[in-house]
Enzyme design. Structure first.
Site, PDB file in Angstrom:
ATOM      1  N   GLU A  92     -28.285 -16.835  14.059  1.00  0.00           N
ATOM      2  CA  GLU A  92     -28.617 -18.209  14.430  1.00  0.00           C
ATOM      3  C   GLU A  92     -29.663 -18.286  15.540  1.00  0.00           C
ATOM      4  OE1 GLU A  92     -24.801 -19.979  15.426  1.00  0.00           O
ATOM      5  OE2 GLU A  92     -23.798 -18.510  14.148  1.00  0.00           O
ATOM      6  N   HIS A 147     -27.830 -22.871  12.565  1.00  0.00           N
ATOM      7  CA  HIS A 147     -26.687 -21.954  12.392  1.00  0.00           C
ATOM      8  C   HIS A 147     -26.765 -21.263  11.018  1.00  0.00           C
ATOM      9  CE1 HIS A 147     -22.461 -20.751  12.242  1.00  0.00           C
ATOM     10  NE2 HIS A 147     -22.163 -21.394  13.354  1.00  0.00           N
ATOM     11  N   ARG A 197     -24.572 -32.555  12.395  1.00  0.00           N
ATOM     12  CA  ARG A 197     -24.313 -31.938  11.078  1.00  0.00           C
ATOM     13  C   ARG A 197     -23.404 -32.785  10.190  1.00  0.00           C
ATOM     14  NH1 ARG A 197     -20.135 -26.816  11.559  1.00  0.00           N
ATOM     15  NH2 ARG A 197     -18.630 -27.772  12.967  1.00  0.00           N
ATOM     16  N   ARG A 230     -20.051 -25.828   4.756  1.00  0.00           N
ATOM     17  CA  ARG A 230     -19.937 -24.401   5.133  1.00  0.00           C
ATOM     18  C   ARG A 230     -21.020 -23.602   4.406  1.00  0.00           C
ATOM     19  NH1 ARG A 230     -17.749 -22.602   9.238  1.00  0.00           N
ATOM     20  NH2 ARG A 230     -15.796 -23.706   8.852  1.00  0.00           N
ATOM     21  N   ASP A 276     -18.536 -12.372  16.851  1.00  0.00           N
ATOM     22  CA  ASP A 276     -19.009 -13.678  17.330  1.00  0.00           C
ATOM     23  C   ASP A 276     -19.700 -13.425  18.670  1.00  0.00           C
ATOM     24  OD1 ASP A 276     -19.485 -16.316  17.766  1.00  0.00           O
ATOM     25  OD2 ASP A 276     -17.397 -16.976  17.593  1.00  0.00           O
TER      26      ASP A 276
HETATM   27  O1  TA6 Z   1     -21.871 -19.796  15.882  1.00  0.00           O
HETATM   28  C1  TA6 Z   1     -20.646 -19.147  15.823  1.00  0.00           C
HETATM   29  C2  TA6 Z   1     -19.534 -20.176  15.859  1.00  0.00           C
HETATM   30  O2  TA6 Z   1     -19.660 -20.996  16.987  1.00  0.00           O
HETATM   31  C3  TA6 Z   1     -18.194 -19.422  15.799  1.00  0.00           C
HETATM   32  O3  TA6 Z   1     -17.522 -19.395  17.029  1.00  0.00           O
HETATM   33  C4  TA6 Z   1     -17.442 -20.027  14.634  1.00  0.00           C
HETATM   34  O4  TA6 Z   1     -16.417 -20.820  14.958  1.00  0.00           O
HETATM   35  C5  TA6 Z   1     -18.574 -20.659  13.832  1.00  0.00           C
HETATM   36  O5  TA6 Z   1     -19.580 -21.022  14.702  1.00  0.00           O
HETATM   37  C6  TA6 Z   1     -18.255 -21.755  12.844  1.00  0.00           C
HETATM   38  O6  TA6 Z   1     -17.930 -22.962  13.431  1.00  0.00           O
HETATM   39  P1  TA6 Z   1     -17.416 -24.185  12.556  1.00  0.00           P
HETATM   40  O7  TA6 Z   1     -17.193 -25.313  13.524  1.00  0.00           O
HETATM   41  O8  TA6 Z   1     -18.499 -24.491  11.559  1.00  0.00           O
HETATM   42  O9  TA6 Z   1     -16.164 -23.723  11.875  1.00  0.00           O
END
Ligand code: TA6
Length: 296
Positions: free
Chosen positions: A265, A163, A94, A72, A206
């Site tokens: 992103e 991201h 990832r 994260r 989002d």
């Molecule tokens: O890029 C935004 C997103 O797709 C959100 O919808 C949110 O869920 C985030 O990424 C994080 O995703 P993750 O799978 O890392 O929890």
């Protein structure tokens, strides 16, 4: 976790070394212009710190770093799909183990290239021959490029993202320009929307901005700097912040983590993988982000 005091596991050169971040190996680069760290788990950029400045990237102290779960923060590489177009969320890149492919250091920057190739595991979820490279260039600016190659005999399609989690002083004082006016709102059943060009974030967000400008600027008066993002090879820019409730519901984010991060992103977005970017046999495609800062 202080990435810059972690003991050296193995030195490649005087300024490029392997370290352990939890269970995963990572490569730490120290250049006169900036320092950076990239994990082999996910080809995940963990840090980019111009000399004398705070990190431009936010990294969650609650990340597991167990060599299995997605990390994260930093810059997750989403490939061969973005979001929940298939499972696992944001693709397998990832959470895959990447290999060091090349490294180079010059007066201007340090360049680390990691590589991932299809194998039985990736074939089981996405049956296409591919080679992917992640170019991590640390200098006065940060350049990150995801290069994907079709090494099979048939065209395939993908969606994906770099991201980026930006490190910000205080979400309440920040504003963003350059996103363009039009976006798909993922928190409102993907409804297309239009809004004034300066964004302030006051609740969970989002959004997939479909006409971003060449330069997106995150204005951060609290840290006294602007962060400039220049993407290429993308068709949209996604902005995400889970806000308090979202952060509380995530085990790998501190409850107040949302106050100090904003995802901006570089994305190739399509609702399904089949509608994504086509890569012909023997062709490559590059998705990039360039991140830098200047004092306000
Ligand atoms: O890029 C935004 C997103 O797709 C959100 O919808 C949110 O869920 C985030 O990424 C994080 O995703 P993750 O799978 O890392 O929890």
């Amino acid at each position: 976790m202080n990435l810059y005091t972690a003991p050296i596991d193995y030195s490649l050169t005087k300024s490029i070394e392997f370290i352990y971040v939890g269970e995963s190996r990572a490569i730490r680069v120290r250049h006169p212009k900036a320092s950076g760290v990239i994990s082999l788990h996910g080809a995940h950029v963990l840090s980019y710190q111009p000399t004398g400045e705070e990190d431009l990237l936010w990294l969650s102290g609650n990340s597991q770093f167990d060599g299995k779960a997605a990390i994260r923060g930093g810059i997750p590489v989403c490939f061969p799909w973005f979001a929940k177009a298939a499972s696992p969320s944001h693709g397998f890149a990832r959470t895959s183990e990447w290999q060091l492919h090349a490294y180079q250091i010059t007066q201007e920057n340090a360049l680390i290239t990691l590589q991932l190739k299809d194998d039985q595991g990736t074939d089981a979820t996405w049956p296409h021959p591919f080679k992917a490279r992640l170019l991590f260039e640390v200098g006065e600016e940060l350049n990150v490029t995801l290069e994907v190659m079709n090494i099979g005999g048939h065209p395939w399609t993908f969606t994906g993202a770099l991201h980026t989690y930006l490190n910000i002083g205080d979400i309440d004082t920040l504003s963003v320009t350059g996103l363009g006016k039009t976006f798909i709102d993922k928190l409102d059943e993907n409804a297309p929307q239009a809004e004034p060009e300066t964004l302030s974030v006051t609740s969970a967000i989002d959004r997939i901005y479909t006409e971003p400008k060449e330069e997106i600027v995150v204005h951060d008066p609290t840290l006294g700097r602007d962060i400039i993002i220049k993407n290429s090879g993308h068709n949209s820019a996604v902005v995400w912040n889970p806000w308090q409730e979202g952060a509380q519901s995530m085990a790998d984010m501190q409850d107040d983590g949302y106050q100090h991060m904003l995802c901006v992103e570089s994305v190739w977005y399509a609702p399904t993988i089949e509608e994504g970017k086509t890569v012909q046999p023997a062709k490559t495609y590059q998705l990039s982000t360039n991140i830098s800062s200047r004092p306000r």
